[in-house]
Scaffold this active site. Structure first.
Site, short mmCIF file in Angstrom:
data_model
loop_
_atom_site.label_atom_id
_atom_site.label_comp_id
_atom_site.label_asym_id
_atom_site.label_seq_id
_atom_site.Cartn_x
_atom_site.Cartn_y
_atom_site.Cartn_z
N LYS A 75 5.96 17.31 5.94
CA LYS A 75 4.90 17.62 4.98
C LYS A 75 4.42 19.06 5.12
CE LYS A 75 0.72 16.06 2.73
NZ LYS A 75 -0.33 15.04 2.58
N GLY B 3 24.12 13.13 2.00
CA GLY B 3 23.35 11.90 1.93
C GLY B 3 22.48 11.88 0.69
N ALA B 4 22.00 10.68 0.35
CA ALA B 4 21.16 10.53 -0.85
C ALA B 4 19.91 9.72 -0.54
CB ALA B 4 21.98 9.84 -1.96
N SER B 5 19.56 9.65 0.74
CA SER B 5 18.35 8.94 1.16
C SER B 5 17.12 9.78 0.83
CB SER B 5 18.39 8.70 2.67
OG SER B 5 18.39 9.96 3.36
N LEU C 211 16.86 13.93 0.29
CA LEU C 211 16.27 14.60 -0.87
C LEU C 211 15.02 15.38 -0.51
CD1 LEU C 211 16.84 12.05 -3.77
CD2 LEU C 211 18.36 13.79 -2.84
N GLY D 113 21.49 8.11 7.14
CA GLY D 113 20.95 6.86 7.68
C GLY D 113 20.56 7.02 9.13
N ASP E 105 10.50 0.36 13.51
CA ASP E 105 11.72 0.47 12.72
C ASP E 105 12.86 -0.41 13.22
OD1 ASP E 105 10.33 2.34 11.34
OD2 ASP E 105 11.58 4.05 11.86
N HIS F 14 1.28 7.61 4.58
CA HIS F 14 1.16 8.64 5.61
C HIS F 14 2.10 9.81 5.34
CE1 HIS F 14 0.27 10.10 9.62
NE2 HIS F 14 1.56 10.23 9.86
#
EC number: 1.8.1.9
Length: 525
Positions: free
Chosen positions: A131, A260-262, A266, A355, A397, A499
């Site tokens: 962030k 990747g496209a997670s 992005l 991933g 997780d 968050h």
């Protein structure tokens, strides 16, 4: 079960719920503590065993005998393995409830040699630095926007990567220290060592020098989280980086290929593009698998309009170093997922975001019989985060079928500690808070303030809501609708925070105004 204990020569206390006046109340409390509504409901030396079947299974595996032999000679009431969001929340809540607690936390360096301090992925290589880098990109965008609002400046404005990363890492270091201080204040022992089970109720802790120490505990919580996955192709671990490395990278990554496209892929691509870098995203299949695909494609379209290039339906098969340097030059060979076509490209940096894998396979779980999903490494648990071994729990997780989000882990860690070690009281709370966007900019960390007023005699219904901080109107509008629907303090506590945001502070309020306790902020929680 009575006959089993009798045959083992074990004295047990039996409470027949249908023969006591408040049996229904006892049953209700048992249900809250154990999430089991059936009988028999069996505890062995304060460890919830479960029902008849689980007790006999424990007997057959030898675990029951082990539990029966144990007394209060353990080193700790609870050992938490993993010092991330869930582990720290659980450890501190257990300590508040009067238990003797240890946290073991050890970061195995990435293939590029990156490691970090206490606090887990979110604080060190996740939500927080992401962030802050996002904020850096937004500031660049705001500079462009400012001319339209009358700001006039002639000099060339450029971004300095090293200045940004140094500031972000300094902030993260302060959060690491804040976590250590918080553990110390609550008398939680923190050990920077790698934890591995060697037998029931006993772990081996190995520090960076290879020195080993043994500890025992009545209960354990596994909160080891996940780490980025690699492709398993030539050159991936030698030359590619992941999100573990990006936020402390000592040089600007330059022209970057994100694989990747997670959402991690992005987000990183968007940030790097926003900082003015040449960014390409290589996508095997679809963007944001598991998300609403209309929204996912709109995200992709927006990113393309703002300069991010996409290579669709390709996967890398080799990464080769052409030049060393900071950054160097890498050649990537990729093949089509639809046919025989192959392509090549030259980049300064290749960032893998394909991933994450659970950190559960190398901690001796097999030695005590904890089951894990052999394919994913995730741990199956029941509704109260208990594994198939009754004294071992898990949060975060690594749980099978649960959400992989920081606020979920924090909430789960606190609730688990409360279930294990005692109840909690609902109160009326207030606090200062420090918006993440203000940290690096150096703005005052104890200016923003949040307060709620509750009616004690109406189920602690929220009748007053106050926030002083950025976007206060936006924050208040959402909570106003909730208040119209009968918002209570308990509902706020049960809400998972988004968050890192300012509004999430209302889901973690802990201090009553009447208590007089310090509400100044030392960092991001």
């Amino acid at each position: 079960v009575k006959e089993l204990f009798s045959s083992l020569g074990v004295q047990c206390n039996i409470l027949e719920l249908d023969q006591v006046d408040d049996g229904a109340n006892v049953q209700e409390v048992l249900s809250e503590i154990t999430n089991q509504r059936t009988v028999p409901n069996i505890f062995v030396n304060k460890v919830h065993m479960g029902g008849c079947d689980r007790t006999f299974q424990a007997h057959q595996s030898g675990l029951l005998q082990k539990l029966l032999q144990e007394d209060s000679t353990y080193d700790y009431d609870l050992i938490v393995i993993g010092g991330g969001s869930g582990g720290l929340a659980c450890a501190q809540e257990a300590a508040i409830l009067g238990k003797k607690v240890m946290v073991l936390d050890f970061v195995v360096p990435s293939p590029q040699g990156t490691s970090w301090g206490l606090g887990g992925t979110c604080v060190n290589v996740g939500c927080v630095p992401k962030k802050l880098m996002h904020q850096a990109a937004l500031l660049g965008q705001a500079l462009n926007d400012s001319r339209k609002f009358g700001w006039e400046y002639g000099q060339q404005v450029k971004h300095n990567w090293e200045t940004m990363t140094e500031a972000i890492q300094n902030h993260i270091s302060s959060l690491n220290w804040g976590h250590r201080l918080s553990l110390r204040e609550k008398s939680v022992d923190y050990v920077n060592s790698y934890g591995e089970f060697v037998e029931h109720h006993r772990i081996k802790a190995t520090n960076r020098k290879g020195q080993e120490t043994s500890y025992t505990a009545a209960k354990f919580v596994i909160a080891t989280g996940k780490r980025p996955r690699y492709l398993g192709i030539q050159g991936d671990k030698e030359y590619c980086i992941t999100s573990d490395d990006l936020f402390s990278l000592p040089y600007c990554p330059g022209k970057t290929l994100v694989v990747g496209a997670s959402y991690v892929a992005l987000e990183c691509a968007g940030v790097l593009n926003g900082l003015g870098l040449d960014v390409t995203v290589m996508v095997r299949s679809v963007l944001l698998r598991g998300f609403d695909q209309e929204m996912a494609e709109r995200v992709g379209s927006y990113m393309e309009q703002h300069g991010v290039k996409f290579l669709r339906k390709f996967i890398p098969v080799m990464v080769q170093q052409l030049e060393k340097g900071s950054p160097g030059k890498l050649k990537v060979v990729a093949k089509s997922t639809k046919g025989p076509e192959t392509i090549e490209g030259v980049y300064n940096t290749v960032l893998l975001a394909i991933g994450r894998d659970s950190c559960t396979r190398k901690m001796g779980l097999d030695k005590i019989g904890v089951k894990i999903n052999k394919k994913t490494g995730k741990i199956p648990v029941n509704d109260v985060e208990q594994t198939n071994v009754p004294y071992v729990y898990a949060v975060g997780d690594i749980l099978e079928g649960k959400l992989e989000l920081t606020p979920v882990a924090i909430q789960a860690g606190k609730l688990l500690a409360r279930r294990l070690f005692g109840g909690s009281l609902e109160k009326v709370y207030h606090t200062f808070f420090w918006p993440l966007e203000w940290t690096v900019a150096g703005r005052d960390n104890n200016t923003c303030y949040a307060k709620i007023i509750c009616n004690k005699f109406d189920n602690y219904r929220v009748i007053g809501f106050h926030v002083l901080g950025p976007n206060a109107g936006e924050v208040t509008q959402g909570f106003a609708a909730a208040m119209k629907c009968g918002l209570t303090k308990q509902l706020l506590d049960d809400t998972i925070g988004i968050h890192p945001t300012c509004g999430e502070v209302f889901t973690t309020l802990e201090i009553t105004k009447s208590s007089g306790l310090d509400i100044t902020q030392k960092g991001c929680g």
